[in-house]
Write an enzyme that holds these catalytic residues in place. Structure first.
Site, mmCIF file in Angstrom:
data_model
loop_
_atom_site.group_PDB
_atom_site.id
_atom_site.type_symbol
_atom_site.label_atom_id
_atom_site.label_comp_id
_atom_site.label_asym_id
_atom_site.label_seq_id
_atom_site.Cartn_x
_atom_site.Cartn_y
_atom_site.Cartn_z
ATOM 1 C CG ASP A 184 -3.432 -10.826 12.027
ATOM 2 O OD1 ASP A 184 -4.576 -10.178 12.494
ATOM 3 O OD2 ASP A 184 -3.329 -10.982 10.790
ATOM 4 C CE LYS B 60 -4.299 -8.173 9.047
ATOM 5 N NZ LYS B 60 -5.109 -8.980 8.426
ATOM 6 C CG ASN C 280 -3.198 -5.993 12.572
ATOM 7 O OD1 ASN C 280 -4.342 -5.209 12.681
ATOM 8 N ND2 ASN C 280 -2.934 -7.348 12.489
ATOM 9 C CG ASP D 72 -5.681 -6.858 15.986
ATOM 10 O OD1 ASP D 72 -6.562 -6.171 15.219
ATOM 11 O OD2 ASP D 72 -5.925 -7.421 16.936
ATOM 12 C CB THR E 213 -5.462 -10.506 3.224
ATOM 13 O OG1 THR E 213 -4.593 -11.168 2.027
ATOM 14 C CG2 THR E 213 -4.674 -10.085 4.333
HETATM 15 C C1 FH3 Z 1 -4.514 -2.338 15.082
HETATM 16 C C2 FH3 Z 1 -5.816 -2.075 15.046
HETATM 17 O O1 FH3 Z 1 -6.447 -2.128 15.768
HETATM 18 N N1 FH3 Z 1 -6.226 -1.027 14.197
HETATM 19 C C3 FH3 Z 1 -7.604 -0.252 14.058
HETATM 20 C C4 FH3 Z 1 -7.934 0.667 14.806
HETATM 21 C C5 FH3 Z 1 -8.548 1.980 14.459
HETATM 22 C C6 FH3 Z 1 -7.849 3.041 15.471
HETATM 23 N N2 FH3 Z 1 -6.928 2.317 16.505
HETATM 24 C C7 FH3 Z 1 -6.075 3.150 17.106
HETATM 25 C C8 FH3 Z 1 -5.390 2.446 18.153
HETATM 26 CL CL1 FH3 Z 1 -5.909 1.053 18.829
HETATM 27 C C9 FH3 Z 1 -4.475 3.473 19.168
HETATM 28 N N3 FH3 Z 1 -3.931 4.715 18.408
HETATM 29 C C10 FH3 Z 1 -4.550 5.231 17.512
HETATM 30 N N4 FH3 Z 1 -4.040 6.369 16.724
HETATM 31 C C11 FH3 Z 1 -5.376 6.495 15.690
HETATM 32 C C12 FH3 Z 1 -5.325 7.481 14.704
HETATM 33 C C13 FH3 Z 1 -4.179 8.533 14.896
HETATM 34 N N5 FH3 Z 1 -4.866 9.233 13.774
HETATM 35 C C14 FH3 Z 1 -4.213 10.807 13.563
HETATM 36 N N6 FH3 Z 1 -5.510 8.820 12.900
HETATM 37 C C15 FH3 Z 1 -5.720 7.373 13.416
HETATM 38 C C16 FH3 Z 1 -6.540 6.490 12.819
HETATM 39 N N7 FH3 Z 1 -5.749 5.052 15.515
HETATM 40 C C17 FH3 Z 1 -5.448 4.470 16.733
HETATM 41 C C18 FH3 Z 1 -6.574 1.108 15.792
#
Ligand code: FH3
Length: 287
Positions: free
Chosen positions: A138, A140, A143, A156, A174
């Site tokens: 998966d 993309k 992720n 993920d 998608t």
């Molecule tokens: C692959 C996946 O699970 N994506 C969706 C989740 C959204 C935040 N998740 C984070 C996860 Cl699981 C881990 N670290 C993150 N850092 C951030 C982030 C940092 N900044 C400056 N802005 C963001 C947004 N987000 C994460 C993952």
């Protein structure tokens, strides 16, 4: 009234919950700090009712099973998990650079040098996963997260499985990143070649800002099966074109035990028209 400690989630109490970072598949992700150590992490909170409603118990079990056994700089850290009556909590590495697809959206597309750096990192992460006989399946930009120094972190693992697998779970989302063998109706088993194909899709998208087979759902399906890639723009160097095309030549049969035998695959797949349009390399924007 304050609930007696027995009802307080002992583990959750160990963390200070910060701002929401975004949404994953079955819940939100929060910035969190482990009280005793002060360690900053990302706490992914999954709602049990929602998981049951989506019959996604295996998905979540697999995510925990696979992710908890991985340790690599190119894979988002998984530090543990716990649950209470309503929720499952995954303690994950905090990727300070955020989500790669937002960077790609903001920049439009990456320079060839930057794209090559990212593709090399994704390749090393894939070699690590494939070495443990795991396919991500998966991959993309959504992720892929970025660390503090812009290093890529695959995240993920809900769709990852041990190779080979003839799992036919419904892949939502998608089709853009899926290889022919995963969208043709025949019962096939998947091999690690699925990630090889997706690496080509990712490379194309890093270089142009769009996935190579993006179209309406029906047309995307046909484009993928016919390997009818939208031609790469003229500013893309012939080396980059060759790399992308080679990812789509590797068919499932020619990618056994992690080594692509290009000879067989080239004979099996007609050279797509686009491949013959090598142009001189265009200006390469700096990072
Ligand atoms: C692959 C996946 O699970 N994506 C969706 C989740 C959204 C935040 N998740 C984070 C996860 Cl699981 C881990 N670290 C993150 N850092 C951030 C982030 C940092 N900044 C400056 N802005 C963001 C947004 N987000 C994460 C993952």
């Amino acid at each position: 009234a304050v609930k007696p400690p027995i009802y307080q989630n002992l583990h959750l109490g160990l963390f200070e919950i910060g701002k929401p970072l975004g949404k994953g598949k079955f819940g939100r992700v929060y910035l969190a700090r482990h009280r005793d150590s002060g360690y900053i992490c990302a706490l992914k909170v999954l709602n049990k009712d929602e998981i049951s409603r989506e019959a996604a118990e295996t998905h979540v079990r697999r995510e925990i099973e696979v992710h908890s056994n991985l340790r690599h700089p190119g894979v988002l850290g998984f530090y543990g998990w716990f649950h209470d009556s309503r929720r499952i909590f995954l303690i994950l590495e905090y990727a300070a650079g955020g989500e790669l697809y937002r960077v790609l959206q903001r920049e439009g597309r990456f320079s060839e040098r930057r794209a090559a750096k990212y593709v090399a990192q994704v390749t090393l992460s894939l070699l690590y996963l494939h070495g443990k006989n795991i396919m991500h399946r998966d991959m993309k930009p959504e992720n892929i997260l970025l660390g503090l120094h812009g290093e890529l972190k695959l995240a993920d693992f809900g769709y990852s499985v041990h190779a080979p697998s003839n799992r036919r779970d419904t892949l939502c989302g998608t089709l853009d990143y899926l290889p022919p063998e995963m969208i043709q109706s025949r019962e096939v088993s998947y091999t690690k070649a699925v990630d090889q194909w997706t690496l080509g899709v990712l490379t194309y998208e890093f270089l142009t800002g769009q996935p190579p087979f993006e179209d309406t759902v029906a047309l995307t399906r046909r484009r993928i099966v016919n390997r009818d890639m939208k031609p790469l723009p003229s500013f893309i160097s012939s080396e980059a074109k060759d790399f992308v095309n080679s990812s789509f030549f590797i068919t499932q049969l020619s990618y056994q035990d992690g080594h692509a035998r290009a000879g067989e695959s080239r004979s099996q797949v007609p050279i797509p028209q686009a491949a013959s349009e090598y142009s001189t390399s265009g200006p390469d924007r700096d990072d």
